[in-house]
Each structure stands twice: as structure tokens, then as C-alpha cells.
Design a protein around this motif. Structure first.
Motif, PDB file in Angstrom:
ATOM      1  N   HIS A 220      -0.781 -11.633  -0.150  1.00  0.00           N
ATOM      2  CA  HIS A 220      -1.203 -10.643  -1.151  1.00  0.00           C
ATOM      3  C   HIS A 220       0.056 -10.003  -1.734  1.00  0.00           C
ATOM      4  O   HIS A 220       0.630  -9.090  -1.122  1.00  0.00           O
ATOM      5  CB  HIS A 220      -2.068  -9.561  -0.506  1.00  0.00           C
ATOM      6  CG  HIS A 220      -3.359 -10.075   0.067  1.00  0.00           C
ATOM      7  ND1 HIS A 220      -4.560  -9.982  -0.584  1.00  0.00           N
ATOM      8  CD2 HIS A 220      -3.618 -10.725   1.235  1.00  0.00           C
ATOM      9  CE1 HIS A 220      -5.520 -10.532   0.155  1.00  0.00           C
ATOM     10  NE2 HIS A 220      -4.969 -10.993   1.271  1.00  0.00           N
TER      11      HIS A 220
ATOM     12  N   GLN B   5       0.190  -6.241  -1.921  1.00  0.00           N
ATOM     13  CA  GLN B   5       0.244  -5.403  -0.710  1.00  0.00           C
ATOM     14  C   GLN B   5       1.662  -5.306  -0.148  1.00  0.00           C
ATOM     15  O   GLN B   5       1.888  -4.739   0.918  1.00  0.00           O
ATOM     16  CB  GLN B   5      -0.738  -5.954   0.345  1.00  0.00           C
ATOM     17  CG  GLN B   5      -2.184  -5.886  -0.119  1.00  0.00           C
ATOM     18  CD  GLN B   5      -3.161  -6.618   0.803  1.00  0.00           C
ATOM     19  OE1 GLN B   5      -2.849  -6.940   1.942  1.00  0.00           O
ATOM     20  NE2 GLN B   5      -4.363  -6.896   0.307  1.00  0.00           N
TER      21      GLN B   5
ATOM     22  N   LEU C  45      -9.987  -4.665  10.274  1.00  0.00           N
ATOM     23  CA  LEU C  45     -10.045  -5.123   8.879  1.00  0.00           C
ATOM     24  C   LEU C  45     -10.785  -4.195   7.898  1.00  0.00           C
ATOM     25  O   LEU C  45     -10.195  -3.764   6.904  1.00  0.00           O
ATOM     26  CB  LEU C  45     -10.679  -6.526   8.832  1.00  0.00           C
ATOM     27  CG  LEU C  45     -10.897  -7.090   7.438  1.00  0.00           C
ATOM     28  CD1 LEU C  45      -9.568  -7.343   6.738  1.00  0.00           C
ATOM     29  CD2 LEU C  45     -11.701  -8.384   7.513  1.00  0.00           C
TER      30      LEU C  45
ATOM     31  N   TRP D 121      -9.298  -0.845   7.499  1.00  0.00           N
ATOM     32  CA  TRP D 121      -7.954  -1.049   6.939  1.00  0.00           C
ATOM     33  C   TRP D 121      -8.028  -1.248   5.426  1.00  0.00           C
ATOM     34  O   TRP D 121      -7.246  -0.667   4.660  1.00  0.00           O
ATOM     35  CB  TRP D 121      -7.327  -2.259   7.649  1.00  0.00           C
ATOM     36  CG  TRP D 121      -5.990  -2.706   7.150  1.00  0.00           C
ATOM     37  CD1 TRP D 121      -4.771  -2.231   7.502  1.00  0.00           C
ATOM     38  CD2 TRP D 121      -5.744  -3.788   6.214  1.00  0.00           C
ATOM     39  NE1 TRP D 121      -3.769  -2.932   6.846  1.00  0.00           N
ATOM     40  CE2 TRP D 121      -4.346  -3.891   6.056  1.00  0.00           C
ATOM     41  CE3 TRP D 121      -6.569  -4.669   5.508  1.00  0.00           C
ATOM     42  CZ2 TRP D 121      -3.750  -4.838   5.230  1.00  0.00           C
ATOM     43  CZ3 TRP D 121      -5.978  -5.614   4.677  1.00  0.00           C
ATOM     44  CH2 TRP D 121      -4.584  -5.684   4.547  1.00  0.00           C
ATOM     45  N   LEU D 122      -8.992  -2.045   4.986  1.00  0.00           N
ATOM     46  CA  LEU D 122      -9.166  -2.288   3.542  1.00  0.00           C
ATOM     47  C   LEU D 122      -9.472  -0.975   2.814  1.00  0.00           C
ATOM     48  O   LEU D 122      -8.857  -0.657   1.791  1.00  0.00           O
ATOM     49  CB  LEU D 122     -10.315  -3.271   3.298  1.00  0.00           C
ATOM     50  CG  LEU D 122     -10.035  -4.751   3.597  1.00  0.00           C
ATOM     51  CD1 LEU D 122     -11.330  -5.563   3.526  1.00  0.00           C
ATOM     52  CD2 LEU D 122      -9.014  -5.329   2.625  1.00  0.00           C
TER      53      LEU D 122
ATOM     54  N   GLU E 129      -3.996  -1.094  -4.084  1.00  0.00           N
ATOM     55  CA  GLU E 129      -4.240  -2.122  -5.116  1.00  0.00           C
ATOM     56  C   GLU E 129      -4.682  -1.496  -6.445  1.00  0.00           C
ATOM     57  O   GLU E 129      -4.390  -2.034  -7.515  1.00  0.00           O
ATOM     58  CB  GLU E 129      -5.276  -3.145  -4.634  1.00  0.00           C
ATOM     59  CG  GLU E 129      -4.701  -4.103  -3.594  1.00  0.00           C
ATOM     60  CD  GLU E 129      -5.585  -5.322  -3.315  1.00  0.00           C
ATOM     61  OE1 GLU E 129      -6.471  -5.630  -4.130  1.00  0.00           O
ATOM     62  OE2 GLU E 129      -5.374  -5.966  -2.269  1.00  0.00           O
TER      63      GLU E 129
ATOM     64  N   ARG F 174     -12.709 -12.056  -3.775  1.00  0.00           N
ATOM     65  CA  ARG F 174     -11.947 -11.453  -2.671  1.00  0.00           C
ATOM     66  C   ARG F 174     -12.460 -11.928  -1.313  1.00  0.00           C
ATOM     67  O   ARG F 174     -11.724 -12.491  -0.536  1.00  0.00           O
ATOM     68  CB  ARG F 174     -12.042  -9.936  -2.746  1.00  0.00           C
ATOM     69  CG  ARG F 174     -11.349  -9.298  -1.595  1.00  0.00           C
ATOM     70  CD  ARG F 174     -11.144  -7.810  -1.683  1.00  0.00           C
ATOM     71  NE  ARG F 174      -9.896  -7.571  -1.016  1.00  0.00           N
ATOM     72  CZ  ARG F 174      -8.812  -7.064  -1.553  1.00  0.00           C
ATOM     73  NH1 ARG F 174      -8.821  -6.638  -2.788  1.00  0.00           N
ATOM     74  NH2 ARG F 174      -7.702  -6.951  -0.873  1.00  0.00           N
ATOM     75  N   PHE F 175     -13.739 -11.693  -1.033  1.00  0.00           N
ATOM     76  CA  PHE F 175     -14.466 -12.277   0.100  1.00  0.00           C
ATOM     77  C   PHE F 175     -15.933 -11.923  -0.080  1.00  0.00           C
ATOM     78  O   PHE F 175     -16.260 -11.049  -0.896  1.00  0.00           O
ATOM     79  CB  PHE F 175     -13.900 -11.888   1.470  1.00  0.00           C
ATOM     80  CG  PHE F 175     -14.020 -10.459   1.943  1.00  0.00           C
ATOM     81  CD1 PHE F 175     -14.129  -9.385   1.081  1.00  0.00           C
ATOM     82  CD2 PHE F 175     -14.002 -10.189   3.313  1.00  0.00           C
ATOM     83  CE1 PHE F 175     -14.216  -8.074   1.556  1.00  0.00           C
ATOM     84  CE2 PHE F 175     -14.095  -8.893   3.803  1.00  0.00           C
ATOM     85  CZ  PHE F 175     -14.201  -7.835   2.913  1.00  0.00           C
TER      86      PHE F 175
ATOM     87  N   HIS G 222     -11.324 -15.307   1.564  1.00  0.00           N
ATOM     88  CA  HIS G 222     -11.221 -15.071   3.012  1.00  0.00           C
ATOM     89  C   HIS G 222     -12.516 -15.489   3.676  1.00  0.00           C
ATOM     90  O   HIS G 222     -13.581 -15.377   3.073  1.00  0.00           O
ATOM     91  CB  HIS G 222     -11.018 -13.579   3.299  1.00  0.00           C
ATOM     92  CG  HIS G 222      -9.769 -12.991   2.717  1.00  0.00           C
ATOM     93  ND1 HIS G 222      -9.713 -12.505   1.440  1.00  0.00           N
ATOM     94  CD2 HIS G 222      -8.550 -12.801   3.257  1.00  0.00           C
ATOM     95  CE1 HIS G 222      -8.489 -12.036   1.206  1.00  0.00           C
ATOM     96  NE2 HIS G 222      -7.760 -12.196   2.298  1.00  0.00           N
TER      97      HIS G 222
ATOM     98  N   GLU H 276     -12.879 -13.593   9.346  1.00  0.00           N
ATOM     99  CA  GLU H 276     -11.608 -13.063   9.852  1.00  0.00           C
ATOM    100  C   GLU H 276     -11.847 -12.213  11.100  1.00  0.00           C
ATOM    101  O   GLU H 276     -11.145 -12.371  12.097  1.00  0.00           O
ATOM    102  CB  GLU H 276     -10.951 -12.238   8.739  1.00  0.00           C
ATOM    103  CG  GLU H 276      -9.616 -11.618   9.078  1.00  0.00           C
ATOM    104  CD  GLU H 276      -8.979 -10.952   7.866  1.00  0.00           C
ATOM    105  OE1 GLU H 276      -9.540 -11.062   6.749  1.00  0.00           O
ATOM    106  OE2 GLU H 276      -7.907 -10.325   8.022  1.00  0.00           O
TER     107      GLU H 276
ATOM    108  N   SER I 197      -1.203 -11.539  10.850  1.00  0.00           N
ATOM    109  CA  SER I 197      -2.311 -10.677  10.436  1.00  0.00           C
ATOM    110  C   SER I 197      -3.403 -10.635  11.497  1.00  0.00           C
ATOM    111  O   SER I 197      -3.928  -9.560  11.822  1.00  0.00           O
ATOM    112  CB  SER I 197      -2.872 -11.206   9.113  1.00  0.00           C
ATOM    113  OG  SER I 197      -4.083 -10.581   8.790  1.00  0.00           O
TER     114      SER I 197
ATOM    115  N   LEU J 157      -4.104  -6.928  13.000  1.00  0.00           N
ATOM    116  CA  LEU J 157      -5.368  -6.215  12.745  1.00  0.00           C
ATOM    117  C   LEU J 157      -6.385  -6.471  13.858  1.00  0.00           C
ATOM    118  O   LEU J 157      -7.569  -6.118  13.713  1.00  0.00           O
ATOM    119  CB  LEU J 157      -5.950  -6.630  11.387  1.00  0.00           C
ATOM    120  CG  LEU J 157      -5.078  -6.394  10.139  1.00  0.00           C
ATOM    121  CD1 LEU J 157      -5.835  -6.774   8.867  1.00  0.00           C
ATOM    122  CD2 LEU J 157      -4.588  -4.956  10.037  1.00  0.00           C
TER     123      LEU J 157
ATOM    124  N   ASP K 237      -0.171 -13.641   4.924  1.00  0.00           N
ATOM    125  CA  ASP K 237      -1.189 -12.611   4.674  1.00  0.00           C
ATOM    126  C   ASP K 237      -0.595 -11.209   4.589  1.00  0.00           C
ATOM    127  O   ASP K 237      -1.195 -10.251   5.079  1.00  0.00           O
ATOM    128  CB  ASP K 237      -2.302 -12.652   5.740  1.00  0.00           C
ATOM    129  CG  ASP K 237      -3.529 -11.842   5.324  1.00  0.00           C
ATOM    130  OD1 ASP K 237      -3.740 -11.667   4.117  1.00  0.00           O
ATOM    131  OD2 ASP K 237      -4.257 -11.366   6.222  1.00  0.00           O
TER     132      ASP K 237
END
Ligand code: GUN
Ligand code: FE
Length: 454
Positions: free
Chosen positions: A86, A89, A101, A104-105, A113, A215-216, A242, A245, A306, A310, A332
Motif C-alpha cells: 500500500h 500507507q 486488522l 487497525w483499518l 488514506e 479493497r476487500f 485481500h 487475512e 503483516s 497484526l 503489505d
């Protein structure tokens, strides 16, 4: 050098010395005293034994005195392929690794972002990440940008200007219940994806291409996923996203897509699994899901830094390879804190050893296998293996000149070592000080032009 030889061939430059690379059959092939010529289009014209110098000089029209000889502690290896990073990031890489995850996002990633609306900020971050990854030996990168089309186009321009091979994705997301201002409507996502693909393709950058980037699944509606599958198909484009994960994410996908049999099935139903698809992580995929990857030709990007940072999970790479699913390595950034593919190599070996600690029957990956994953494996995972990944004649010359005895470097050589040991030491102990030249498609992109003392 570029005088036509008797056959009309021309070479731009020729190196003589040690070359190491992988083939589909052999994870590590060592070519001692080899001679490699690069043509004026940046492609490998020949790679043969050094004793062939007279014959080759006649055919390819170069003078043996122009051949550049590598030093005793130097070798060339293929450039490394970061299959998942990314770019957006990079500013907080090395921090914010204290949450799983989804939190964290919401806490770190989406707020950062959303700043890429500001093109000045984007310029600053994107030029630094492309420079840093080139310095670290990443000749090909598969980038996530952000939802902002103009900033994503800027990332493509910067990669092109600095000479990196890149797939660049404008991120698509029409669902975000947490940071409400960081999302698009379905229509915006669709229209801006068209604009991104059209404008980037019109630039005709030789090494930079768009990649369709939902994105996912949790941040996209099914309508958007379906739309993006169609866009990729109609334009024969790469796809990245993704998958699987962490466990909480897998559970969320079950809730959001109750009609789908699995996470993989969500993407498959929307035509997002193709032989030009790369999915990051896959830590919690079932064997049945891996079989669907194999069937569709979709690949995985293994991002061990990653996954550990995470606390997401540990992908069993051996099991993926046994299923004959294509796999490359990814940093990542910034879920992974290092932008260096050498770090990805080391974490991949560590993760495999952790699996062996947990189960002594586990067949640990070797450093030769991981070397292949970082180079040829990555190019296969991105379906770019006709252009790059190893030193086959006809492929682009994407390469790192490694000097194990670089002044001020991190490695002390105590005695004579064979090439295999030098490579193992470089992978485990080396850093950018050992990477003295980087070539992409035959162009020397490092040292950077403005820093070069002529
Ligand atoms: N899943 C969805 N978005 C992201 C992201 O930005 N980083 C990681 N590691 N996983 C994701
Ligand atoms: Fe990611």
C-alpha cells in the motif's frame, strides 16, 4: 556499443561474472563466469558461458573490451517483485501495529488514506515510497493507492518517471461504516475506475499498468464487486484484493454475504478470480478454497510481516504450493512495517519455521525456495513472468547488482565463500548498501540519476 553485428543484432551492454536466478524447475541456478548481453530494448539478448565472448561479440556486434566485469564478491540476481504494497500507507510504516486488522483499518488506515485528496501530500509520500522500494531492490511492485483517482494517477506517473515496473490500483470501496467520509458511492466508484483505467492507459507508460482494486469484500457491495469483475474482464486487466487475512474478517464476510459458500466464493461469483488476479494473505483459506484458486489461476501474495504484526495468522505456504497455487511475497506496508523484500524473505522463512515448531512434520521452506518466491514466483503471481522474474533470453533485464563486500556494508566476509553461501548471507544479512545497481527493463534506475556523479 550498439553497432549491428553480422546478424544485425545489437546490444546496449554486456556483463561478465556470476549470475543467480530461478527457473520453474530449479529454485536456485548459479551461473559462474557467465556473459549476459542486454539489447537496446532492455531485453536479455544472450546469457552464456564467459568463454563464448569472442563468438558472441561477433554475432552481437560488441567489443570484448567493452564487457563490464563483476568483482569477486559481486553477483547479479533478478529484481524482487513486491506483489502487495500500500503506497498510501508508507507515511506511518513502522508504527501503529497494536491492533487487529479491522480496528487497525478504522483507527489508523482510513484516516491517513483520506488525506490523499491532497495531491501535494500524495506527491511527497508516493515519490518516497517508489524511491525507497527501488533502493531496496524492488523492481516490480503491485501497489494499492487510495480511492482518489488523481493521486492514483500520480503514483503511476512517479513509478514511470523513476523507472519501476508497477501495477497501480485506485482503491474501490462503497461500504465503510466507521470512517464515513472515506468511501465512494457505487456510481462514483464505477465512474472513477473507468476514468482511472482510461487515463492511465492513455499515458502509454511502458512498465506501468492499472489493476482493478476492490479493497476487500467487507468494504464493497456485491453490486460493486460484480461491476469490477466485468470491468476487468472487458478490458483484460489485472485484479487485486485481500482475502481471509484474519478470523474476525472471515466471520464478517459470512455475515455480509450469507448466500456465498466461502470468502473465495464471494469473489468467484463476481468473476474476480482470474489468472490475472492476486489476493493478499489467504491465511485462513480451506483446501477447497485453494482448489478454486488453482482452478481459476488466481494467485496469493504472502505477507508474513503483516500477518505477524497484526496477529492475523500464519499462511502455510507449503500447503499452498502443494495445491499448485501461484504465490509471491508482499511487504503489505504498512500492516507490514518494512518496505524491504529482503525482510519479506526473512519473515517467510521465520513463519515457515514457526509452523515446523508447531508441527515437526511440516516441510520447512528452504532459502532457495524463498529466493524463487521473491523473484520468479512474484512475477508468476502477477502474470508478468513473460516479461520478468529471471534471466531467460527475451525477458526484460530486471536485475540487482549485489556487492557482498560493499564498503560500509553490513556483512563481514571472513574467508572465501562459494556463491550459494554468498546469496544465503545476502538474503539473511544484506541490505540496500549491498545493492549497488538496479536495472529495470535494461535501464539503470539506481543509483538515482540526480545523485550520480558523472
Ligand atoms: N484489508 C483491507 N484493507 C486492508 C489494508 O489496507 N491492509 C491490510 N493488511 N488488509 C486490508
Ligand atoms: Fe494489504
Amino acid at each position: 556499443m550498439a553497432n549491428p553485428g553480422s546478424s544485425g543484432s545489437t546490444v546496449a551492454f554486456v556483463y561478465r561474472g556470476t549470475f543467480v536466478h530461478s527457473t520453474p524447475q530449479t529454485p536456485l541456478q548459479i551461473l559462474e563466469d557467465a556473459l549476459l548481453g542486454v539489447d537496446t530494448d532492455g531485453k536479455i539478448a544472450f546469457i552464456e558461458g564467459g568463454q563464448e565472448v569472442q563468438r558472441l561479440s561477433q554475432i552481437f556486434g560488441f567489443s570484448p573490451s567493452e564487457v563490464i566485469q563483476l568483482g569477486q564478491y559481486e553477483f547479479f540476481m533478478p529484481g524482487m517483485v513486491d506483489t502487495h504494497i500500500h503506497a498510501s500507507q508508507y507515511s506511518y510504516a513502522g508504527t501503529a501495529l497494536d491492533m487487529p486488522l479491522l480496528q487497525w483499518l478504522n483507527t489508523y488506515t482510513f484516516p491517513v488514506e483520506s488525506h490523499f485528496k491532497d495531491l501535494e501530500f500524495a506527491q511527497k509520500v508516493y515519490s518516497q515510497v517508489v524511491r525507497r522500494t527501488l533502493r531496496n531492490g524492488t523492481t516490480t511492485a503491485c501497489y494499492f493507492a487510495t480511492i482518489h483517482t488523481d493521486a492514483s494517477l500520480l503514483l503511476g506517473q512517479i513509478a514511470n518517471d523513476l523507472g519501476q515496473r508497477a501495477l497501480v490500483g485506485k482503491v474501490c470501496m462503497d461500504r465503510n461504516n466507521f470512517v464515513k467520509h472515506y468511501k465512494e458511492t457505487f456510481k462514483e466508484s464505477q465512474d472513477e475506475t473507468y476514468r482511472f483505467i482510461k487515463e492511465l492507459s492513455n499515458k502509454k507508460y511502458p512498465l506501468v499498468k492499472p489493476v482493478v482494486t476492490p479493497r476487500f469484500a467487507p468494504s464493497c457491495t456485491e453490486a460493486l464487486l460484480t461491476q469490477l469483475g466485468a470491468v476487468a474482464k472487458n478490458n483484460n486487466l489485472h485484479i487485486q484484493s485481500h482475502i481471509s487475512e484474519n478470523i474476525e474478517e472471515v466471520e464478517l464476510v459470512k455475515e455480509l454475504f450469507p448466500a456465498s459458500e466461502s470468502y473465495t466464493d464471494v469473489y468467484h461469483k463476481c468473476n474476480l478470480l482470474t489468472d490475472k488476479t492476486v489476493m493478499a494473505h489467504g491465511c485462513h483459506l480451506t483446501d477447497k478454497e485453494l482448489a478454486l484458486f488453482r482452478e481459476t489461476g488466481a494467485s496469493l501474495s504472502h505477507c508474513p510481516n503483516s500477518n505477524i504484526s497484526l496477529c492475523s495468522g500464519i499462511l502455510d505456504v507449503r500447503n499452498v504450493l502443494n495445491h499448485k497455487v501461484k504465490l509471491g511475497l508482499g511487504t503489505d506496508v504498512a500492516g507490514g512495517y518494512s518496505s524491504s523484500m529482503l525482510d519479506a524473505v526473512r519473515r517467510t522463512l521465520d513463519a515457515s519455521k514457526v509452523l515446523t515448531i508447531q508441527n515437526p512434520e511440516h516441510n520447512t521452506l528452504t532459502f532457495e525456495e524463498v529466493f524463487r518466491l521473491a523473484t520468479l514466483g512474484g512475477s508468476q503471481a502477477l502474470s508478468l513472468d513473460e516479461q520478468t522474474g529471471n534471466f531467460e533470453v527475451g525477458k526484460d533485464f530486471d536485475a540487482l547488482r549485489v556487492n557482498m563486500a560493499a564498503p560500509g556494508g553490513p556483512i563481514d566476509l571472513i574467508q572465501y565463500e562459494e556463491t550459494k553461501i554468498l546469496l544465503e548471507k545476502f538474503l539473511n544479512l544484506g541490505d540496500d548498501r549491498n545493492i549497488v545497481e538496479v536495472f529495470v527493463a535494461g535501464r539503470k534506475v539506481l543509483p538515482f540519476a540526480e545523485l550520480r556523479v558523472e
